[in-house]
Design an enzyme around this catalytic site. Structure first.
Site, PDB file in Angstrom:
ATOM      1  N   MET A   1     -13.302 -33.172  24.038  1.00 24.85           N
ATOM      2  CA  MET A   1     -12.596 -32.478  22.966  1.00 24.85           C
ATOM      3  C   MET A   1     -11.132 -32.308  23.358  1.00 24.85           C
ATOM      4  SD  MET A   1     -15.556 -29.554  22.739  1.00 24.85           S
ATOM      5  CE  MET A   1     -14.876 -28.626  21.382  1.00 24.85           C
TER       6      MET A   1
ATOM      7  N   GLY B   1      -9.237 -27.314  24.939  1.00 18.96           N
ATOM      8  CA  GLY B   1      -9.531 -28.567  25.622  1.00 18.96           C
ATOM      9  C   GLY B   1     -10.758 -28.490  26.492  1.00 18.96           C
ATOM     10  N   SER B   2     -11.728 -29.359  26.284  1.00 20.48           N
ATOM     11  CA  SER B   2     -12.985 -29.223  26.993  1.00 20.48           C
ATOM     12  C   SER B   2     -13.903 -30.411  26.724  1.00 20.48           C
ATOM     13  CB  SER B   2     -13.669 -27.921  26.581  1.00 20.48           C
ATOM     14  OG  SER B   2     -13.565 -27.743  25.176  1.00 20.48           O
ATOM     15  N   ARG B   3     -15.194 -30.209  27.029  1.00 21.37           N
ATOM     16  CA  ARG B   3     -16.159 -31.300  26.914  1.00 21.37           C
ATOM     17  C   ARG B   3     -17.550 -30.719  26.707  1.00 21.37           C
ATOM     18  NH1 ARG B   3     -16.960 -35.800  31.735  1.00 21.37           N
ATOM     19  NH2 ARG B   3     -19.226 -35.917  31.703  1.00 21.37           N
TER      20      ARG B   3
END
Length: 219
Positions: free
Chosen positions: A99, A187-189
């Site tokens: 993301m 911001g990430s996953r």
């Protein structure tokens, strides 16, 4: 399109920062017109970036008991067979979605069922695409058991910019497919672990729409 509840405090702080810094510049160096104007533009762009990060789109999930839907917006960066060591302790098919800061950062439940397992793990803040981010970064692990007995595990993973993971589930809770599971800031996953015989419906580099895109068909 509305603003997600997780954004109220951040947007308020960003708005106060813009107002205060612009007032200070005008008060102390108002005669330097180009500087105050430049900062006004820069600060407003910053404010609108913060606002768009917390947008909450209206989405209708196509409910299907054998489908695993994307838990987030982003891009598919991993599709591979791995050994999942926390819960299944065996081989699974992993699908990972990165993301970026411009994506919607709401997380949706990929299937309907009962939350069989949930755990929060404090950790590091490696970049979200780093191979070790799945096991070393701050993260949550959630396992949902579908009515047919199939279990799907997914992880919210913090990235280099993500400093807060929010979740709305707990063990024993009944959840519906496409309902909000949580939120990750900046911001990430998300990693999803599926049975080996799951029919993957996405490809690497494909963009996903959380709550809409079908990641896999469960057999």
């Amino acid at each position: 399109m509305t603003i997600h509840k997780e954004g109220f405090a951040s947007i308020g702080l960003a708005g106060a920062f813009v107002l205060i810094t612009n007032w200070l510049l005008r008060y102390f160096i108002g005669e330097i017109e180009w500087l105050t104007t430049t900062w006004l533009v820069v600060s407003l762009v910053f404010f609108f970036i913060i606002v768009q990060f917390f947008r909450k789109p209206t989405r209708i999930t196509p409910i299907h008991p054998n489908h695993v839907i994307a838990p987030c917006d982003g891009k598919v960066v991993v599709i591979e067979e791995v050994v999942e060591t926390e819960y299944f302790k065996g081989p699974r098919r992993q699908v990972s979605i990165f993301m970026s800061p411009i994506n919607v950062h709401i997380n949706w439940n990929p299937i309907a069922g009962v939350v069989n397992y949930f755990k929060y793990h404090p950790g590091k803040y490696l970049v979200a695409w780093h191979p070790k981010s799945s096991t070393e970064n701050e993260r949550t692990t959630t396992v949902i058991k579908a009515p047919n007995g199939v279990e799907v595990l997914f992880r919210q993973i913090a990235g280099a910019l993500a400093k807060r993971i929010v979740w709305y589930v707990k063990e024993g809770q009944q959840v519906s497919q496409g309902s909000e599971m949580g939120f990750i800031k900046f911001g990430s996953r998300v990693d999803i672990y599926l049975p080996l015989d799951a029919d993957i419906k996405v490809n690497l580099e494909e963009k996903t729409t959380g709550g809409i895109t079908v990641l896999a068909h469960l057999k």
